[in-house]
Write an enzyme that holds these catalytic residues in place. Structure first.
Site, PDB file in Angstrom:
ATOM      1  N   HIS A  54      11.697  17.395  48.443  1.00 27.00           N
ATOM      2  CA  HIS A  54      10.908  18.195  49.377  1.00 27.00           C
ATOM      3  C   HIS A  54      10.376  17.311  50.498  1.00 27.00           C
ATOM      4  O   HIS A  54       9.498  16.473  50.285  1.00 27.00           O
ATOM      5  CB  HIS A  54       9.740  18.864  48.651  1.00 27.00           C
ATOM      6  CG  HIS A  54       8.995  19.858  49.486  1.00 27.00           C
ATOM      7  ND1 HIS A  54       9.545  21.044  49.907  1.00 27.00           N
ATOM      8  CD2 HIS A  54       7.729  19.841  49.987  1.00 27.00           C
ATOM      9  CE1 HIS A  54       8.658  21.719  50.616  1.00 27.00           C
ATOM     10  NE2 HIS A  54       7.545  21.015  50.688  1.00 27.00           N
ATOM     11  N   ARG A  81      -3.771  21.344  58.610  1.00 26.57           N
ATOM     12  CA  ARG A  81      -2.695  22.228  59.048  1.00 26.57           C
ATOM     13  C   ARG A  81      -2.832  22.558  60.533  1.00 26.57           C
ATOM     14  O   ARG A  81      -1.831  22.587  61.276  1.00 26.57           O
ATOM     15  CB  ARG A  81      -2.747  23.502  58.199  1.00 26.57           C
ATOM     16  CG  ARG A  81      -1.692  24.556  58.476  1.00 26.57           C
ATOM     17  CD  ARG A  81      -1.826  25.606  57.377  1.00 26.57           C
ATOM     18  NE  ARG A  81      -0.961  26.761  57.565  1.00 26.57           N
ATOM     19  CZ  ARG A  81      -1.351  27.915  58.081  1.00 26.57           C
ATOM     20  NH1 ARG A  81      -2.599  28.062  58.508  1.00 26.57           N
ATOM     21  NH2 ARG A  81      -0.510  28.926  58.188  1.00 26.57           N
ATOM     22  N   HIS A 269       4.905  22.520  44.571  1.00 23.53           N
ATOM     23  CA  HIS A 269       3.476  22.252  44.314  1.00 23.53           C
ATOM     24  C   HIS A 269       3.001  22.899  43.002  1.00 23.53           C
ATOM     25  O   HIS A 269       2.803  22.198  42.018  1.00 23.53           O
ATOM     26  CB  HIS A 269       2.584  22.670  45.482  1.00 23.53           C
ATOM     27  CG  HIS A 269       2.916  22.003  46.763  1.00 23.53           C
ATOM     28  ND1 HIS A 269       2.998  20.628  46.897  1.00 23.53           N
ATOM     29  CD2 HIS A 269       3.207  22.515  47.993  1.00 23.53           C
ATOM     30  CE1 HIS A 269       3.327  20.329  48.139  1.00 23.53           C
ATOM     31  NE2 HIS A 269       3.463  21.446  48.824  1.00 23.53           N
ATOM     32  N   ASP A 320       7.181  15.427  50.788  1.00 27.45           N
ATOM     33  CA  ASP A 320       6.480  16.477  51.526  1.00 27.45           C
ATOM     34  C   ASP A 320       6.047  16.045  52.931  1.00 27.45           C
ATOM     35  O   ASP A 320       6.846  15.979  53.841  1.00 27.45           O
ATOM     36  CB  ASP A 320       5.291  16.975  50.702  1.00 27.45           C
ATOM     37  CG  ASP A 320       4.716  18.286  51.218  1.00 27.45           C
ATOM     38  OD1 ASP A 320       5.200  18.798  52.237  1.00 27.45           O
ATOM     39  OD2 ASP A 320       3.763  18.805  50.604  1.00 27.45           O
TER      40      ASP A 320
END
Length: 454
Positions: A54, A81, A269, A320
């Protein structure tokens, strides 16, 4: 035919001595023999190389830039984010290619032979498509040609701003497609990947229950009926609460009760699961895609590893956000998080395997499954995804068997890696990628340009 001879090797999940591995021209393992005389390239400990299941490649360029408090005096996943959305607005296709090549190079040097690129940066900053709808996918593909890493491309469907079907915000519009656009993107991505080496794979990634509708999730699964399916699931408390409000069930419960989740699925996750959900997910045979460094960085929570493994659950490891690329540190962080929560040691060890060995073997098997990649062990006909450790290093002096992996993960680091092969491509020699200078030069040039634009 390449020939490697190792003092020790983890062959078919068993330790062996004086092992000769022959790699055919097509990049697959031709033959494996133990108790042989030294020949060919001689290494210390030879291991199957795990997949990095990922990655969001472009986020590597953000590493180290988000360590300040948010506007309220408290930083969270959601403030991070927002910063990420602002950052990506500045990225060009050239930037993405250079960043991806650099982080893929780092992955290879860290011991990963392949990567699952969870690719959602599709369009121009105003949300309109490039002339080639898969321009950004083509840049990821071009980066892998430079780095030599094995690729499973996972184009992401991202349609809405939340479970309420709200419109995408400025930061998200580069991700957005309706299902018709996505089908075109998917088909074009398949054409692009057809020019890459034969170990390349294509999967599909409905981003999350927040970002796709029920109908579009079903449509994506029909579009790719046998390919890998990757999806973010149950990462943050606020996400779980939103799904419960909209769907009437927690994310894992809803997905398992409405879709046939099988071995081709990888759920990323899953740090916010109940005990019941943990057991249910483990029993599907799907892979839990764990990203311990990122999950620590973003405050996601701690995956329930012991209970999951007790139900024969499968997991793999991903980088990630790419804030730090380190295979050994991902595995160490996973185990240490369990120890901090459970007040014990060797939490993820098994009856016949040490902690390091059990972590590593699970990551190898789970990563190969998640990427749909014929690797996962030093066995004839598998892709030659291999990593060698230097047994002459101080941290591995005198180590044999499981103690090699325990020392690599808990006492050493990725500097113990001497060589890495991806489908037989010998991309790391003496700890360094064979194209490091050129790749790093382009990355530095890209970062200088980004600093001027941000």
């Amino acid at each position: 035919m390449q020939t490697i001879w190792a003092k020790q090797a983890l062959v078919a999940d068993q330790w062996a001595n004086a092992v000769t591995v022959e790699i055919a021209e097509d990049g697959r393992i031709h033959q494996v023999k133990a108790d042989t005389a030294p020949t060919g390239l001689q290494v210390g400990a030879l291991l199957p190389s795990p997949a990095n299941l990922h990655s969001h490649a472009f986020q590597r360029a953000m590493a180290g830039l988000s360590e300040r408090q948010g506007p309220s005096g408290r930083d969270t996943f959601w403030t991070w984010r927002a910063l990420m959305f602002r950052f990506l607005d500045a990225l060009t296709p050239d930037d993405v290619e250079a960043i991806a090549a650099f982080v893929q190079m780092e992955m290879l040097e860290a011991g990963y032979a392949s990567v699952g690129e969870f690719h959602y940066l599709h369009h121009q900053p105003d949300g309109t498509s490039y002339a080639d709808i898969a321009e950004m996918s083509a840049r990821i593909a071009a980066a892998t040609e430079t780095s030599g890493i094995g690729l499973t491309m996972l184009p992401v469907l991202y349609m809405q701003g939340g479970c309420d079907a709200s419109a995408l915000t400025q930061g998200q519009i580069r991700f957005g497609n309706d299902i018709d656009q996505f089908e075109k993107l998917y088909a074009r991505s398949a054409q692009i990947l057809g020019t890459l080496p034969s170990d390349t794979q294509l999967g599909v990634a409905p981003h999350s229950l927040r970002a796709v509708s029920r109908e579009s999730l079903a449509a994506v699964l029909e579009l790719a009926p046998s390919q890998p399916v990757h999806m973010h699931l149950a990462e943050q408390i606020a996400e779980v609460d939103e799904v419960v409000h909209a769907y009437g069930q927690r994310p894992v419960d809803w997905l398992l009760s409405h879709h046939d989740v099988t071995e081709r699925w990888c759920l990323i996750h899953c740090t916010q699961m109940t005990g019941h959900e943990t057991v249910s997910l483990a029993r599907t045979g799907a892979v839990a895609g764990l990203c311990p460094i990122t999950e620590s960085s973003l405050g996601d929570g701690i995956f329930d590893g012991r209970n999951y493994l007790d139900q024969n659950g499968r997991f793999g490891i991903g980088s990630d956000s790419n804030i730090r690329i380190s295979l050994s540190e991902e595995l160490r962080t996973l185990e240490y998080s369990q120890r901090l929560r459970d007040y014990g040691r060797a939490i993820l060890a098994a009856e016949t395997k040490s902690t390091g060995r059990n972590l590593y073997s699970n990551a190898v098997a789970g990563g190969a499954q998640a990427l749909g990649r014929a690797s996962g062990g030093i066995i004839a006909d598998n892709w030659a995804d291999l990593v060698a450790l230097d047994l002459e290093s101080v941290d591995l002096e005198g180590r044999t068997g499981d103690a090699i992996l325990d020392s690599f993960i808990f006492a050493g680091d990725d500097t113990l890696i001497s060589d890495v092969w991806s489908a037989g491509r010998h991309m790391v020699h003496d700890g360094k990628h064979i194209r490091r200078n050129a790749i790093e030069h382009m990355y530095r040039k890209t970062m200088r340009g980004l600093r001027e634009r941000i």
